[in-house]
Design a protein around this motif. Sequence first.
Motif, PDB file in Angstrom:
ATOM      1  N   SER A  17       0.696  -1.132   0.002  1.00  0.00           N
ATOM      2  CA  SER A  17      -0.039   0.112  -0.031  1.00  0.00           C
ATOM      3  C   SER A  17       0.990   1.321  -0.050  1.00  0.00           C
ATOM      4  N   THR A  18       1.961   1.256   0.538  1.00  0.00           N
ATOM      5  CA  THR A  18       2.892   2.312   0.825  1.00  0.00           C
ATOM      6  C   THR A  18       3.399   2.459  -0.757  1.00  0.00           C
ATOM      7  N   SER A  20       2.003   1.872  -3.440  1.00  0.00           N
ATOM      8  CA  SER A  20       0.968   2.434  -4.251  1.00  0.00           C
ATOM      9  C   SER A  20       0.589   3.930  -3.872  1.00  0.00           C
ATOM     10  N   ARG A  21       0.846   4.246  -2.749  1.00  0.00           N
ATOM     11  CA  ARG A  21       0.665   5.817  -2.426  1.00  0.00           C
ATOM     12  C   ARG A  21       1.736   6.495  -3.044  1.00  0.00           C
ATOM     13  N   HIS A  26       0.609  10.369  -3.128  1.00  0.00           N
ATOM     14  CA  HIS A  26      -0.148  10.668  -1.930  1.00  0.00           C
ATOM     15  C   HIS A  26       0.432  11.867  -1.117  1.00  0.00           C
ATOM     16  N   ILE A  29       3.127  11.063   3.143  1.00  0.00           N
ATOM     17  CA  ILE A  29       4.016  10.016   2.952  1.00  0.00           C
ATOM     18  C   ILE A  29       5.379  10.682   3.307  1.00  0.00           C
ATOM     19  N   LYS A  34       9.341   7.590   0.527  1.00  0.00           N
ATOM     20  CA  LYS A  34       9.196   8.060  -0.733  1.00  0.00           C
ATOM     21  C   LYS A  34      10.474   7.745  -1.644  1.00  0.00           C
TER      22      LYS A  34
END
Lengths: 345, 345
Positions: A17-18, A20-21, A26, A29, A34
Motif C-alpha cells: 500500500s505504501t 501504491s501511495r 499521496h 507520506i 518516498k
Amino acid sequence: MGVTIKEVAKAAGVAPSTVSRVIADHPRISPATKKKVKKAMKEMGYHPNANARGLANRSTQSLGVVMPSSANKALQNPFFPEVLRGISAVAHQLDYSILLSTGEKDEEMLEGVERMVYANRVDGIILLYSQVNDPVLHFLLEKDFPFVVIGKPSERVDEITHVDNDNIRSGKNITNHLIDLGHENIAFIGGSTDLIVTIDRMRGYQLAIEEAGLPYLEEYRVHTEFLKSGGSQAVSELFNLPKPPTGLVIADDLMSIGVINMLEEFGMLVPEDVSIVSFNNVYLSEVTRPPLTTVDIHIYELGYQAAKCLIDKVKNKLEPAKRIIVPFTIELRQSAQSREKTLNE
Amino acid sequence: MGVTIKEVAKAAGVAPSTVSRVIADHPRISPATKKKVKKAMKEMGYHPNANARGLANRSTQSLGVVMPSSANKALQNPFFPEVLRGISAVAHQLDYSILLSTGEKDEEMLEGVERMVYANRVDGIILLYSQVNDPVLHFLLEKDFPFVVIGKPSERVDEITHVDNDNIRSGKNITNHLIDLGHENIAFIGGSTDLIVTIDRMRGYQLAIEEAGLPYLEEYRVHTEFLKSGGSQAVSELFNLPKPPTGLVIADDLMSIGVINMLEEFGMLVPEDVSIVSFNNVYLSEVTRPPLTTVDIHIYELGYQAAKCLIDKVKNKLEPAKRIIVPFTIELRQSAQSREKTLNE
DNA sequence: GTGAAAGCGCTAACAG
DNA sequence: CTGTTAGCGCTTTCAC
C-alpha cells in the motif's frame, strides 16, 4: 511478466500500500520512504500494470476516438491525422492512451463504440464528425457516457460538449471575399447534407449571397460525394447553366482539388476562368496549383481542445456541457481573383 | 457500474465460473446451461469487463499501432488512414482494439511505445514505418515484445516479422516503364534516405537504369523532405542540368503532386515536357491532373496482413518470423508518355 | 505516516 | 459437465 508492486514493496522494506501511495503521489507520506521506494522502483524497472490499476479504481486512462465510417474516401482527408495530432498531444501530456475506432459500415462503427463502452475500455469518447441521426451519438447519450464531439451536434446542442468552428460565419466571410472580388454568380459545392459541417457552411454562403442581394439559386447548389464519378457530372451541369458561376465556394479543400482538376478537363482554368475558395487549409492546399484561398479552421487546435474538454469531463462527471469555438482565419492565396481580371482575360 | 459475472451467475442459478466458460465458449458445457446463461446475460445486459479479463489472463485483446513522428508532414499521407483501415478490419473481426501511438518528436514516440509495453496495454505492436536506427525497434527487440513492421526492417530482417512490397522490383519495373517509353534521362526524387522504403525504391531505379546502360548519375538523385521549401530548389536544379531529365521516378504519390505543381511554376507540363511515375496509388493520384502512373502497393492489404500476422504471433509466442510480400500492380495513367511525343511537341 | 486486509471482475486450476 | 477456491496487480478503507 513484469515486476509487481509486491516485489517492490519487499525490496524497499515497506507494504504494498505504501508503494501504491508513492505511485499516486499521496500527500501523507514521508520524504524518506518516498525516496526509498522510488529508488527501488527504478532499480527493479517497475511499471504499474494498467489493467490492474483500472480494475481497482474503475478507470482506464484512455480515450476513445471515433473516426467516420471508411465506406467513403473521406477518411483519406488529412483532416483526420491532423486532428489526431492535437488529441495525441494532450493525451501524451496527461498520460492517456488513445483507442481508435472506425468501421467500414455505420453498423460496424456502432459496434466498435459499444465495445469500447461496455467493456470499459475507455473513460470517454471523442467523435470526429457530426451528422444527423447518428446512432453512435444516440447510444452515447442514452448511456450517459462522457463524450465530446468535434463539430456541431445535430441535436441537443446545449447538452453536448463540443468543439467547433463558427462555420456559418466563416462560410459567410469567405463568400463575401468572392463577392468583394466582384463575383456575382457564385455556386456552392459541398458533400453530404447529412454532415452538419456542410449544412453550416452552406448556410453561411446563403447569408452572404442574400445579404448582397445576389441570386440564391437551387441550381447553384451541388451536393456530391467527395470526388466520386457523379461529381464530375454535377460540376459540368453547373457550367452548362445559362449563367455559369464565376465563383465557387467549396466545402472542403480536398474537394477543391478534385474540382480544379475536373474543370481543367473541361478546359477551364482556376483562377483565370473561375475563382475558388474553400475550407480547412490542409497542408496540400498550400502546395497545390493554384494554392487555395481557404478558411484555416485550425484543425490541430480542434483536436487539442476536444481532448482537454473530454479529460476535464472524465475527471469530473459534473463538469457542465461546454461549447468551444475555435477561431478561424482566412488564407488568401491564388485560387480566387477579381471578377474584373476574369473578364479581361 | 455494469452488471458483473456474479450477478449473472446468481440470476442463472449457476456458478460464476460457469458463466465465464460460456463467455469463452468453452467446449465442455451443456447446451442447456449455456442457453440459460446466455439468456440471463442478454436480459441483464451483461458485458464482460475488459480490464478484469485482461488482469486475470494477462492479455489485453488490443494491438498497438505506431505511426511515424508527426514532426514532418508525412502523417498527412493518405497511406496511413488506408493502412489503418486494413488493420481495423481484422481487429474488428477478431475483437481486438487498436491503441494508437504517435508523437511530435522521436523521443515522444519511444515514450509512447514504452508506456504501451510497460503498462501492459497491448498484446503486440505494429510499426507503420521502417527507418534505420530506430530506437523504437531496438526497444521492442530488446524486450522481446511481439511486433510486426510494415515495410522492411533496417536490421535483423530474418528475425522480424514484416509485411512489405518488393520495393526494389517495383522500383525497377516502373523505371523500366519509363525506359520503354523511350526516356533516357531519368531522375529519382525521394524522401529521407533513413527510410528503408526510399532506399529500396531507389535501388530498383538504379538496377533498371544500369541494366539499360543509361547513366546513373549523382545529380539525378534528389532527396528532399516532402514538399518542403528546399524541395523546390532541388527540383529546379535538376532542370538546370546540361541534360535535364525527361522522366522522373518519384518515391511517393503525394510528392509527385508537389513536384508537378513546382514544375508548372517553372513552366513545364506533365506529361508534355516531363513524364512522372511514382508509388502507392493513393486515392488522390487518380483524381489529380494528370492522373498518375503509379505502383499500386495495395495499402489496405499491407495493413490487413500485418494485423493478422501480429495476432498469430500474439496467440502463439513461438510463431516463427515471417516475411509477407504483398504483390504490387502498375497503374498506367496519364502522367507518363513516350519520349517521342515529348520531343514532337 | 504506514500496514493489514478486503476487493475490483474475471479466469483457471482442481475437485467432484 | 459444473462448483469451489485462489489469485491476476493494484487501490483503498480502516486501524494503529
